[in-house]
Design a protein around this motif. Structure first.
Motif, PDB file in Angstrom:
ATOM      1  N   LYS A   8      -7.077   6.442  10.521  1.00  0.00           N
ATOM      2  CA  LYS A   8      -6.495   7.062  11.863  1.00  0.00           C
ATOM      3  C   LYS A   8      -5.154   6.634  12.331  1.00  0.00           C
ATOM      4  CE  LYS A   8     -10.762   9.660  11.905  1.00  0.00           C
ATOM      5  NZ  LYS A   8     -11.880   9.679  12.531  1.00  0.00           N
ATOM      6  N   CYS A   9      -5.319   5.652  12.473  1.00  0.00           N
ATOM      7  CA  CYS A   9      -4.342   4.556  13.113  1.00  0.00           C
ATOM      8  C   CYS A   9      -4.029   3.244  12.156  1.00  0.00           C
ATOM      9  CB  CYS A   9      -4.021   4.426  14.445  1.00  0.00           C
ATOM     10  SG  CYS A   9      -5.766   3.369  14.378  1.00  0.00           S
ATOM     11  N   ALA A  10      -2.367   3.055  12.406  1.00  0.00           N
ATOM     12  CA  ALA A  10      -2.458   1.807  11.643  1.00  0.00           C
ATOM     13  C   ALA A  10      -3.533   0.803  12.330  1.00  0.00           C
ATOM     14  CB  ALA A  10      -0.848   0.968  12.337  1.00  0.00           C
ATOM     15  N   THR A  11      -4.464   0.133  11.204  1.00  0.00           N
ATOM     16  CA  THR A  11      -4.764  -1.175  11.269  1.00  0.00           C
ATOM     17  C   THR A  11      -5.388  -2.289  10.765  1.00  0.00           C
ATOM     18  OG1 THR A  11      -6.389   1.117  11.851  1.00  0.00           O
ATOM     19  CG2 THR A  11      -7.734  -1.509  11.170  1.00  0.00           C
ATOM     20  N   THR A  12      -5.611  -3.105  11.518  1.00  0.00           N
ATOM     21  CA  THR A  12      -5.289  -4.289  10.268  1.00  0.00           C
ATOM     22  C   THR A  12      -6.495  -5.072  11.059  1.00  0.00           C
ATOM     23  OG1 THR A  12      -2.569  -5.084  10.903  1.00  0.00           O
ATOM     24  CG2 THR A  12      -4.654  -7.330  10.552  1.00  0.00           C
ATOM     25  N   LEU A  13      -7.425  -5.628   9.214  1.00  0.00           N
ATOM     26  CA  LEU A  13      -8.127  -6.413   9.479  1.00  0.00           C
ATOM     27  C   LEU A  13      -7.594  -7.980   9.379  1.00  0.00           C
ATOM     28  CD1 LEU A  13      -9.131  -3.161   8.873  1.00  0.00           C
ATOM     29  CD2 LEU A  13     -11.362  -4.630   8.173  1.00  0.00           C
ATOM     30  N   VAL A  14      -8.576  -8.599  10.158  1.00  0.00           N
ATOM     31  CA  VAL A  14      -8.710  -9.966  10.050  1.00  0.00           C
ATOM     32  C   VAL A  14     -10.265 -10.627   9.682  1.00  0.00           C
ATOM     33  CG1 VAL A  14      -8.501 -12.351  12.072  1.00  0.00           C
ATOM     34  CG2 VAL A  14      -7.165 -10.321  11.877  1.00  0.00           C
ATOM     35  N   LYS A  74       2.085  -2.423   9.425  1.00  0.00           N
ATOM     36  CA  LYS A  74       1.816  -0.707   8.859  1.00  0.00           C
ATOM     37  C   LYS A  74       0.859  -0.349   8.114  1.00  0.00           C
ATOM     38  CE  LYS A  74       6.848  -0.245   8.336  1.00  0.00           C
ATOM     39  NZ  LYS A  74       7.938   0.290   7.281  1.00  0.00           N
ATOM     40  N   GLY A  75       0.762   0.416   8.460  1.00  0.00           N
ATOM     41  CA  GLY A  75      -0.895   1.479   7.887  1.00  0.00           C
ATOM     42  C   GLY A  75      -1.879   0.667   7.825  1.00  0.00           C
ATOM     43  N   LEU A  76      -2.614   0.234   7.458  1.00  0.00           N
ATOM     44  CA  LEU A  76      -4.109  -0.077   6.650  1.00  0.00           C
ATOM     45  C   LEU A  76      -4.063  -1.874   6.199  1.00  0.00           C
ATOM     46  CD1 LEU A  76      -7.335  -1.020   7.509  1.00  0.00           C
ATOM     47  CD2 LEU A  76      -7.464   1.104   5.526  1.00  0.00           C
ATOM     48  N   GLU A  77      -4.197  -2.328   6.750  1.00  0.00           N
ATOM     49  CA  GLU A  77      -3.962  -3.816   6.321  1.00  0.00           C
ATOM     50  C   GLU A  77      -4.656  -4.963   6.740  1.00  0.00           C
ATOM     51  OE1 GLU A  77       0.781  -5.340   5.966  1.00  0.00           O
ATOM     52  OE2 GLU A  77       0.536  -4.087   8.101  1.00  0.00           O
TER      53      GLU A  77
END
Length: 535
Positions: A410-416, A466-469
């Motif tokens: 739903k929005c630009a998201t980064t998982l660490v 950008k996007g899902l990373e």
């Protein structure tokens, strides 16, 4: 921050556990030892009197507070959100099985690690009544629906499930007795001291405390002097927060949600590294901060409280940053019309909410016996801490917090993610967020290869915002990346990049500028006006 795997760290962790769990008995043993060696002269020494006084207080604290409090916590009934209808349950069940890496390991995990040969139909139905229906047995009017789900499981497993009950105990966190371990009064006083100094540090850094109502002062121990002294009050009765005003014209503000442990104290280095003109609203959830409280609010109340706080500061276009337990709030933000409309991007560090239907977190947090130093630290510091254990066992419903790919998109998201995370299935989560939906459907189950692992290792260098990373830190355990010096600057770079508005001036960061520009889309007149207002 979790410790490593060395013998010295094991001894250190066990020593801390024994000292703060059995301080009263240690003082009592000292009294008998001093009396047997030195007699009245030794036990009358000022040092001995101090030890004996501490011991007496600790024993009384254990007998007249801990034992009654543990009994009280175990007597509290679980609380669930509004139940799903049949279509909702069927959709949730289908979605969960559809993104399960190994169906056999999945059910073995939820059966406490037992063999599938020991699982019977009634064991499976008992678990489904908890996971889908939010209740205990007997099946009653839901027997037909449960049989439908059992047949699906049989089809996926490729084997029949025998009738009756088997010698297994399924994991049903909200309905089972949970483990609680004792902490000494001295431990709580140390937590209070750390909280006071960290609060004063945040005030010096330019933050303002928005306290809970003063009527809540005696409902949280150790007592917080700033609850009485701070002039400004939070818009939410259940949550306090620290807020640093946002003054930057080129960056977005941050809303931060911490993990379990001791609250915001361990995140001060993160706040120090972020540009000082970026506003930070740091929420405090005291029931998961090693304190004695009235209990954590339910998901719906937590969502409403967060909305009231963000409306109080009138934050828009913010970046949500959550660590560990804080990632449970991400789903609440996305489901809230108010919060989702104001949230621009997300950074989820050590995410425990993604693929929450997998048994790893539940098993590792509630059932696994600790062996290594990091597991002992997690067991004593979080899993069996009274209020934390109570929050997970009686106030947290998994389906209210689970994050799926459509949520993350739903929005630009980064998982660490740490590659050696001891709580979650890091490889499954990494596969889930790096494979497209079409690729997943074509390839079946979410299985990863060593080639995937090699790509994940270079994910930070290839991160573009950008996007899902995914950003994968190989060899790091749960919490080590954000709380350690090696990777903290990398995380700050990601957060700062997300905060930077398109066309904004870049401040110092660990990521090269090459390939980072985000082209402005062509907007219609009305959309351009809305975007200008948002920025």
């Amino acid at each position: 921050m979790l410790v490593g795997q060395s013998t010295a760290e094991y001894v250190f962790v066990k020593l801390i556990i024994y000292v703060f769990s059995y301080l009263g008995l240690i003082c009592l043993a000292y009294f008998f030892l001093a009396a047997s060696i030195g007699g009245e002269t030794w036990i009358a020494h000022p040092f001995s009197i101090a030890v004996e006084t501490i011991g007496a207080i600790e024993i009384l604290f254990y007998l007249f507070w801990f034992l009654p409090y543990r009994y009280y916590l175990h007597k509290q009934p679980p609380k669930f959100p509004a139940p799903l209808n049949r279509d909702g349950r069927r959709e949730l069940f289908s979605k969960s099985l559809g993104v399960t890496p190994d169906i056999e390991l999945f059910f073995r995990g939820w059966m406490g690690g037992a063999s599938l040969d020991d699982m019977r139909r009634e064991n499976l139905k008992e678990w489904m009544l908890w996971s889908l229906f939010d209740r205990e047995g007997p099946p009653g009017v839901d027997e037909e629906e449960l049989e439908e789900y059992v047949r699906v499981v049989e089809e996926r497993l490729g084997r029949k499930i025998r009738p009756g009950w088997g010698p297994v105990e399924s994991l049903r966190l909200n309905l089972q007795r949970f483990a609680v371990s004792h902490r000494s009064l001295v431990f709580y006083l140390m937590i209070g001291t750390i909280d006071l100094f960290s609060s004063l540090t945040l005030l010096v850094m330019g933050f303002t405390l928005y306290r809970q109502p003063r009527s809540q002062f005696f409902r949280s121990f150790p007592f917080r002097p700033l609850t009485l002294l701070a002039p400004k009050e939070s818009a939410a009765q259940n949550l306090s927060y620290f807020y640093r005003p946002h003054t930057s014209k080129t960056h977005r503000p941050i809303v931060f949600a911490h993990g379990v442990g001791i609250g915001l104290a361990i995140y001060i280095p993160l706040f120090l590294l972020l540009p000082k003109d970026i506003g930070i609203l740091a929420l405090e959830v005291l029931p998961v901060s090693s304190r004695i409280t009235a209990g954590a609010p339910l998901a719906e109340d937590l969502m409403n409280d967060a909305g009231a706080i963000i409306a109080q500061q009138d934050l828009t276009n913010f970046v949500f940053v959550g660590n560990s337990y804080g990632t449970f709030l991400a789903k609440l933000f996305l489901d809230s019309p108010l919060l989702s409309s104001r949230m621009a991007k997300m950074v989820l560090i050590d995410p425990v909410a993604v693929l929450l239907h997998l048994p790893d977190l539940a098993y590792n947090f509630a059932r696994k016996k600790p062996v290594e130093p990091n597991e002992w630290q997690m067991w004593w510091g979080a899993e069996t801490e009274p209020d934390i254990a109570f929050t997970f066992a009686r106030r947290l419903c998994w389906r209210s917090h689970v994050l799926w790919r459509e949520d993350l998109g739903k929005c630009a998201t980064t998982l660490v993610l740490g590659g050696s995370d001891c709580l979650v299935n890091a490889a499954a989560i990494a596969t889930y967020v790096t494979r497209g939906k079409e690729e997943e459907e074509a390839g079946g189950e979410l299985c990863w290869s060593w080639g995937d692992l090699e790509r994940w290792k270079g994910s930070f260098e290839g991160w573009v915002g950008k996007g899902l990373e995914l950003v994968w830190f190989e060899g790091f355990d749960h919490g080590q990346a954000i709380l350690g010096n090696k990777k903290l600057k990398d995380i700050v770079s990601i957060v700062e990049r997300y905060c930077r508005k398109e066309g904004g001036k870049r401040v110092e960061s660990g990521i090269s500028e090459e390939g980072m520009a985000e082209p402005e889309p062509q907007l219609g007149e009305s959309e351009a006006v809305k975007k200008e207002e948002l920025n």
